[in-house]
Design a protein around this motif. Structure first.
Motif, PDB file in Angstrom:
ATOM      1  N   ARG A  31       0.809  -1.218   0.000  1.00  0.00           N
ATOM      2  CA  ARG A  31       0.000   0.000   0.000  1.00  0.00           C
ATOM      3  C   ARG A  31       0.847   1.276   0.000  1.00  0.00           C
ATOM      4  O   ARG A  31       0.298   2.391   0.025  1.00  0.00           O
ATOM      5  N   HIS A  32       2.159   1.107  -0.018  1.00  0.00           N
ATOM      6  CA  HIS A  32       3.033   2.269   0.147  1.00  0.00           C
ATOM      7  C   HIS A  32       4.088   2.352  -0.953  1.00  0.00           C
ATOM      8  O   HIS A  32       4.609   1.321  -1.396  1.00  0.00           O
ATOM      9  N   SER A  52       6.159   4.081  -6.737  1.00  0.00           N
ATOM     10  CA  SER A  52       4.857   4.129  -6.074  1.00  0.00           C
ATOM     11  C   SER A  52       4.367   2.718  -5.764  1.00  0.00           C
ATOM     12  O   SER A  52       4.906   1.726  -6.243  1.00  0.00           O
ATOM     13  N   TRP A  53       3.294   2.627  -4.988  1.00  0.00           N
ATOM     14  CA  TRP A  53       2.791   1.330  -4.553  1.00  0.00           C
ATOM     15  C   TRP A  53       2.393   0.458  -5.732  1.00  0.00           C
ATOM     16  O   TRP A  53       2.544  -0.765  -5.700  1.00  0.00           O
ATOM     17  N   SER A  54       1.910   1.094  -6.795  1.00  0.00           N
ATOM     18  CA  SER A  54       1.449   0.340  -7.963  1.00  0.00           C
ATOM     19  C   SER A  54       2.556   0.094  -8.985  1.00  0.00           C
ATOM     20  O   SER A  54       2.382  -0.695  -9.912  1.00  0.00           O
ATOM     21  N   GLY A  55       3.663   0.809  -8.821  1.00  0.00           N
ATOM     22  CA  GLY A  55       4.711   0.741  -9.834  1.00  0.00           C
ATOM     23  C   GLY A  55       4.493   1.708 -10.976  1.00  0.00           C
ATOM     24  O   GLY A  55       5.320   1.798 -11.881  1.00  0.00           O
ATOM     25  N   GLY A  56       3.400   2.461 -10.923  1.00  0.00           N
ATOM     26  CA  GLY A  56       3.082   3.361 -12.023  1.00  0.00           C
ATOM     27  C   GLY A  56       3.893   4.641 -12.041  1.00  0.00           C
ATOM     28  O   GLY A  56       3.946   5.331 -13.063  1.00  0.00           O
ATOM     29  N   MET A 101       2.612   7.708   3.692  1.00  0.00           N
ATOM     30  CA  MET A 101       1.220   7.804   3.262  1.00  0.00           C
ATOM     31  C   MET A 101       0.850   6.571   2.428  1.00  0.00           C
ATOM     32  O   MET A 101       1.583   6.180   1.527  1.00  0.00           O
ATOM     33  N   GLU A 102      -0.298   6.014   2.718  1.00  0.00           N
ATOM     34  CA  GLU A 102      -0.808   4.914   1.910  1.00  0.00           C
ATOM     35  C   GLU A 102      -1.323   5.425   0.568  1.00  0.00           C
ATOM     36  O   GLU A 102      -1.845   6.534   0.475  1.00  0.00           O
ATOM     37  N   TRP A 103      -1.203   4.584  -0.429  1.00  0.00           N
ATOM     38  CA  TRP A 103      -1.803   4.804  -1.745  1.00  0.00           C
ATOM     39  C   TRP A 103      -1.377   6.099  -2.412  1.00  0.00           C
ATOM     40  O   TRP A 103      -2.079   6.605  -3.298  1.00  0.00           O
ATOM     41  N   ARG A 104      -0.243   6.670  -2.029  1.00  0.00           N
ATOM     42  CA  ARG A 104       0.222   7.893  -2.696  1.00  0.00           C
ATOM     43  C   ARG A 104       0.543   7.555  -4.143  1.00  0.00           C
ATOM     44  O   ARG A 104       1.284   6.608  -4.415  1.00  0.00           O
ATOM     45  N   GLY A 112      11.987  13.045   4.980  1.00  0.00           N
ATOM     46  CA  GLY A 112      11.037  13.227   6.064  1.00  0.00           C
ATOM     47  C   GLY A 112       9.660  12.642   5.791  1.00  0.00           C
ATOM     48  O   GLY A 112       8.869  12.470   6.722  1.00  0.00           O
ATOM     49  N   GLU A 113       9.378  12.332   4.537  1.00  0.00           N
ATOM     50  CA  GLU A 113       8.090  11.736   4.179  1.00  0.00           C
ATOM     51  C   GLU A 113       8.104  10.216   4.327  1.00  0.00           C
ATOM     52  O   GLU A 113       7.084   9.572   4.096  1.00  0.00           O
ATOM     53  N   TYR A 114       9.241   9.671   4.683  1.00  0.00           N
ATOM     54  CA  TYR A 114       9.361   8.226   4.843  1.00  0.00           C
ATOM     55  C   TYR A 114       9.379   7.899   6.335  1.00  0.00           C
ATOM     56  O   TYR A 114      10.133   8.485   7.106  1.00  0.00           O
ATOM     57  N   THR A 115       8.553   6.950   6.698  1.00  0.00           N
ATOM     58  CA  THR A 115       8.340   6.648   8.114  1.00  0.00           C
ATOM     59  C   THR A 115       9.308   5.595   8.638  1.00  0.00           C
ATOM     60  O   THR A 115       9.813   5.716   9.752  1.00  0.00           O
TER      61      THR A 115
END
Length: 127
Positions: A31-32, A52-56, A101-104, A112-115
Motif C-alpha cells: 500500500r506504500h 509508487s505502490w502500484s509501480g506506475g 502515506m498509503e496509496w500515494r 522526512g516523508e518516509y516513516t
C-alpha cells in the motif's frame, strides 16, 4: 509497525554492478511507495530512486538515471535496486524507506516523508 531489512551491498570496482534488496515485514508494503536513499560520510541522506505502490510512478535522481533501476515484487514484500556502471561517487550506505502515506500516487523524494527505514547496507566502489 514495519521492519525493513536491506541486503546486497559490498565492494565492487568502478563499472561493476550490484543488486540491493529490501525485504519488508508488517503487512502494509503493497500500500506504500518505497524509496532508496544513500548517505556518504559527512553528507546528508539523499534520494536515489523511488517507486509508487502500484509501480506506475518511478523517479530517479539525476545522478543515477540510466544506470540504476528500481523494481518491486509486492507478493514478496521486496523492493530492489539494480545498480550498473557504478562509480566511486556512488559509495555510501544505502537505505530503503517506506513512504508514510498509503496509496500515494506519486513518489516523494523527501526523507522526512518516509516513516520506516532499514539499517542500511554499505556500497563501496573502488576506482
Amino acid at each position: 509497525q514495519e521492519e525493513l531489512v536491506e541486503s546486497g551491498g559490498g565492494l565492487v570496482q568502478a563499472g561493476g554492478s550490484l543488486r540491493l534488496s529490501c525485504a519488508a515485514s508488517g503487512g502494509s508494503f503493497s500500500r506504500h511507495a518505497m524509496g532508496w536513499f544513500r548517505q556518504a560520510p559527512g553528507k546528508e541522506r539523499e534520494f536515489v530512486a523511488g517507486m509508487s505502490w502500484s509501480g506506475g510512478s518511478i523517479v530517479y535522481a539525476t545522478s543515477v538515471k540510466g544506470r540504476f533501476g528500481i523494481s518491486r515484487e509486492n507478493a514478496k514484500n521486496t523492493v530492489y535496486l539494480q545498480m550498473n556502471s557504478l562509480k566511486p561517487e556512488d559509495t555510501a550506505v544505502y537505505y530503503c524507506g517506506r513512504d508514510s502515506m498509503e496509496w500515494r500516487m506519486v513518489v516523494t523524494t523527501t526523507p522526512g516523508e518516509y516513516t520506516y527505514w532499514g539499517q542500511g547496507t554499505q556500497v563501496t566502489v573502488s576506482s
